[in-house]
Structure formats: C-alpha cells, structure tokens
Design a protein around this motif. Sequence first.
Motif, mmCIF file in Angstrom:
data_model
loop_
_atom_site.group_PDB
_atom_site.id
_atom_site.type_symbol
_atom_site.label_atom_id
_atom_site.label_comp_id
_atom_site.label_asym_id
_atom_site.label_seq_id
_atom_site.Cartn_x
_atom_site.Cartn_y
_atom_site.Cartn_z
ATOM 1 N N SER A 118 1.131 7.763 7.924
ATOM 2 C CA SER A 118 0.833 7.649 6.487
ATOM 3 C C SER A 118 -0.162 8.077 5.783
ATOM 4 C CB SER A 118 1.847 6.026 6.493
ATOM 5 O OG SER A 118 0.632 5.148 6.982
ATOM 6 N N THR B 126 -2.860 6.023 5.700
ATOM 7 C CA THR B 126 -3.285 4.507 5.429
ATOM 8 C C THR B 126 -4.788 4.402 6.322
ATOM 9 O OG1 THR B 126 -1.448 3.849 4.653
ATOM 10 C CG2 THR B 126 -3.366 1.771 4.997
ATOM 11 N N LEU C 289 -3.711 2.850 -3.856
ATOM 12 C CA LEU C 289 -3.332 2.581 -2.632
ATOM 13 C C LEU C 289 -2.765 1.545 -2.861
ATOM 14 C CD1 LEU C 289 -4.489 3.010 0.982
ATOM 15 C CD2 LEU C 289 -2.412 3.792 0.371
ATOM 16 N N ARG D 114 0.669 -1.291 0.262
ATOM 17 C CA ARG D 114 0.254 0.342 -0.420
ATOM 18 C C ARG D 114 0.898 0.965 0.403
ATOM 19 N NH1 ARG D 114 -3.142 -1.540 5.557
ATOM 20 N NH2 ARG D 114 -1.171 -1.988 5.898
ATOM 21 N N HIS D 115 2.154 1.274 0.757
ATOM 22 C CA HIS D 115 2.866 2.481 0.722
ATOM 23 C C HIS D 115 4.190 2.119 1.372
ATOM 24 C CE1 HIS D 115 4.194 6.269 2.707
ATOM 25 N NE2 HIS D 115 3.001 6.987 2.539
#
Length: 293
Positions: free
Chosen positions: A163, A165, A187, A124-125
């Motif tokens: 972040s 998320t 994402l 995702r990140h």
Amino acid sequence: MKAAFLPDRGVVKVSGEDARNFLNGLVTTDVAQVAPGLARFGALLTPQGKIIVDFLITEAPAGHGGGFLFDLPRALAQSLTDKLNFYKLRAKVAVENLSDGMGVLAAWDGEPAMKPDLAFADPRHAALGWRILIPEELKQKVADVIGAQLVETDAYEAHRIVSGTPRGGLDFMYSDAFPHETNMDRLHGVDFEKGCYVGQEVVSRMHHRGTARTRTVKIMLDDFSPEPGEPVLAGDKQVGSMGSTAGRHGLALIRTDRVSDALAAGVPLTAGGLPIRIADPDELRPSPKQTVA
C-alpha cells in the motif's frame, strides 16, 4: 477478510476535561475531528519539526470511559506517556500507558461483519482497512465476530508495504525525519488549517514553499531484497536508503530530485548491489508551491 494482531503496537490513553484542547495544541492532526469510531493520523514533533512518534488517535465511547486512545509503536508508548505528562502542566488531563493489557488488531480486504466498540477505519489509506483495540487474548474471538481469517503479522506487513505506507523504525528513523519525508501530508496526517502545534512553523514552511525533496516511495525488486538501511545508489552516488520489503515490493527514502536526474540520464538505481526500480515515477514530482497565508 484477513486480520492480524500487531504485537509491536501499544495503546496510550489521554483523558480529562482538558484532553481535547491539550492534545490539539501539541500534535499535527485536528483532534477536534476525532470521535468514537472515527480516527485521525498524526504525530508529535520536536520543535524543529521532526517526528518523535506517529500514531492513530480515536475517541473512546462513554461506555469505555471516554478519553482519547493512541494506537502507536509499543516501544514508544511509555516515552509518549512521559512526554505528555511533561507537557500537561496544570491541564486537567490524565495519561496512561495501557499497552500491557491492550493492543491492536488490523483487519483488511473487506468490511467487518460488525464493528466492535473500539473499531475504526485506518485514516491513512483505504486499503489498510480497519483497526480494533483489544487485549491480545481476544484476537481469535474478535476475528470470528467480524468475519475475518486470523493470519500472521507478516501478512499485514506485506499488505502495508504494497500500500506504500511507511513504518517508523524501518522506513524512517524517529527524531530524524520530517512529516513530508514520510508522506504524512499525503496520508492525511497533518492539518494545515488548525493552527499551532509543536513544530508547526517548520512543517508549514516546507508545505507552502514546496521545499520537501526527500520522500518515501514504493519500489519494485527483481529478486532478492536489500536490507533496510542499505544505501540506494544512482551509479556510485547515494540518493537515499532502503526501507522495508516484502517479496518484490518495497519502500525507500530517497532524494526525489537526484533520482529524477538519474533516471533522466539513464543511470540505474541499486541497493546492496541489487537493482531496484521506482514503482510510480509520478511520485518523484515535487508538490506545487503554495502561497503562504
């Protein structure tokens, strides 16, 4: 490097000769791209395009019996197991809820000194680091092996929020949010090229027509934190709802067009009587419309 065992996460395994094709026809991500040590972010949707459950999915190496492993909210593990068993019909697949014996260790702020068999980078990140699927009783041993300091779960939660998320159940409600509203398209959680899956028509239409108006955005707090679910107000008009917070950082699910209008008019945003600010106003800009293929 830090590591934290996440007690709210569970593991579901899908195996069998038809498993890859079976899953690829159901979920938002391209399971053809999943391999041992490599994960994808995805979700199973309702036919109306709303998220039933989101997850990270990786492939187990042959030494661990093969198959596909879902890292997902533990509270939804049995529900996903039942749902996949309902969908499988004559497909040669087996679905198991492994959550009683296996969980998730998150590691961030560095590279593991070595990568255990069931380790993968969070897709995702980049800031979210690594995930390792292990029994809880091995958390200290694995943290030592990868060269990480074992910390409390709250430390990971704060890192996740910073972040940007979202987390289901806090920042959005399952069966009530579209993938675009939770930034799954940003994402890497939706593959727009792979073809059909449950809910695909709705999600594809929102993407190509640029009609997503509700988004999860990062916010900044001056002091105290509003409770999750608290309405976000522009003046006296509701424009969204609060999600999770950590210190002066938080997430909120908002109507981007209404918030943009409010900010342009100089109307402040509040939640629970407390001031909030949009951390990155560029996140309010709509995605460009795309031509439907």
